[in-house]
Design a protein around this motif. Structure first.
Motif, PDB file in Angstrom:
ATOM      1  N   LYS A  86      -3.924  15.056   2.646  1.00  0.00           N
ATOM      2  CA  LYS A  86      -4.150  15.674   1.345  1.00  0.00           C
ATOM      3  C   LYS A  86      -4.290  17.181   1.543  1.00  0.00           C
ATOM      4  N   GLU A 127      -1.359   5.471  -3.568  1.00  0.00           N
ATOM      5  CA  GLU A 127      -1.042   6.157  -4.818  1.00  0.00           C
ATOM      6  C   GLU A 127      -0.360   5.178  -5.748  1.00  0.00           C
ATOM      7  N   ASP A 128      -0.883   5.003  -6.963  1.00  0.00           N
ATOM      8  CA  ASP A 128      -0.263   4.068  -7.894  1.00  0.00           C
ATOM      9  C   ASP A 128       0.988   4.689  -8.509  1.00  0.00           C
ATOM     10  N   GLY A 163       0.858   8.100 -10.060  1.00  0.00           N
ATOM     11  CA  GLY A 163       0.500   9.226  -9.211  1.00  0.00           C
ATOM     12  C   GLY A 163      -0.988   9.389  -8.978  1.00  0.00           C
ATOM     13  N   VAL A 164      -1.792   8.376  -9.315  1.00  0.00           N
ATOM     14  CA  VAL A 164      -3.243   8.444  -9.144  1.00  0.00           C
ATOM     15  C   VAL A 164      -3.613   7.896  -7.763  1.00  0.00           C
ATOM     16  N   LEU A 165      -4.384   8.679  -6.995  1.00  0.00           N
ATOM     17  CA  LEU A 165      -4.862   8.216  -5.701  1.00  0.00           C
ATOM     18  C   LEU A 165      -6.017   7.245  -5.909  1.00  0.00           C
ATOM     19  N   LYS A 166      -5.894   6.067  -5.308  1.00  0.00           N
ATOM     20  CA  LYS A 166      -6.915   5.037  -5.471  1.00  0.00           C
ATOM     21  C   LYS A 166      -7.360   4.521  -4.107  1.00  0.00           C
TER      22      LYS A 166
END
Length: 293
Positions: free
Chosen positions: A204, A255-256, A259-262
């Protein structure tokens, strides 16, 4: 609980009894999830299972991707499976204990994401009781970072070895110590059981981070964060703090499709048969986790 798990099209996460969950996108708008499954004891499984989902909420499965009955000799554990796509091949890293040998992480491969995987080699040194190996690429190199168990060394290690270019084993003289369980500065780990669990790398903003887990003195399982000094696997890893201390851990990040990091982890850390609490996958946005130093 039903054993082995019965096939269904509508499992929710709290109905899937998994430790060490691992989620990857299937490239078709969906996700697959694997993890550690067992009945009564951590080492009574002889399989690796996979579930499928379109929305991360409802899951179909399980599908068997490793059948221990088909291996050449008896193996125990079947812990912490991870699926990695490297050079167009699907690799599965999974912790096994061959009968009469020390526990270690082994490499399997398949032509397809959800196909049956076949064994390639052992990824961790044969003279160490090791678990929870994860793979990370550094340029053209592939490294396996693993936990050398506290039962061998007292203060559990996280170590790293480089794979041979043909994935037939590990390179000699590449085994290096990244840190020990006691390097955590947030809260002391348990005095007699200094566990290292579940390493997982993510990058990141040009930096390389490593998720890992341990048991704190209060007896709660926790998710911690370490950071490489130079953004590579060759750097020195310093502890950044704790991301989650609510009795959950052994996490990975993905990343879903939005584009959300989970982050997905198992929670709670152990079954309590009298209260009917079972480990299950817990998915949280990375943004919801507050780093505590």
């Amino acid at each position: 609980m039903v054993w082995p798990p019965a096939f269904r099209e509508d499992y929710t996460l709290d109905e899937i009894n998994f430790r060490d969950p691992y989620i990857v996108k299937d490239g078709k708008g969906g996700y697959v999830m694997t993890g550690t499954v067992y009945h009564y004891n951590y080492n009574d499984s002889n399989m690796c299972l996979l579930y499928k989902s379109k929305d991360l909420l409802t899951w179909s499965g399980p599908y068997k991707i490793v059948d221990g009955n088909k291996l050449a000799k008896k193996h125990y554990d079947f812990w912490a499976p991870e699926i990695h796509l490297i050079d167009g091949r699907y690799f599965l890293a999974i912790t096994l204990r061959p009968e009469g040998e020390k526990r270690g992480t082994y490499l399997f491969e398949s032509d397809t994401l959800d196909g049956e995987y076949s064994m390639v080699c052992r990824l961790t040194p044969e003279d160490k009781n090791s678990l929870d190996g994860t793979l990370v690429c550094e340029g053209e190199e592939v490294w396996c970072t693993y936990c050398h168990e506290y039962i061998d060394v007292g203060d559990g290690h996280i170590r790293s070895v480089k794979l041979k270019s043909d994935y037939s084993g590990i390179e000699e003289d590449t085994d290096r110590l990244l840190f020990k369980a006691s390097s955590n500065t947030y809260e002391c780990v348990r005095s007699r059981k200094k566990v290292t669990d579940g390493p997982f790398y993510f990058r990141k903003d040009g930096q390389l981070y490593l998720l890992w887990s341990t048991e704190l003195r209060r007896g709660k399982y926790a998710l911690l964060l370490a950071k490489s000094s130079d953004g590579t696997v060759y750097g020195q890893f310093a502890q950044e703090g704790v991301l989650f201390d609510g009795d959950g851990g052994h996490a990975m990040m993905f990343e879903d499709y939005d584009g959300v990091l989970k982050v997905v982890m198992h929670c709670p850390n152990a079954r309590t048969v009298f209260t009917h609490q079972f480990e299950h996958p817990l998915i949280l946005p990375l943004s919801s986790l507050e780093l505590k130093k």
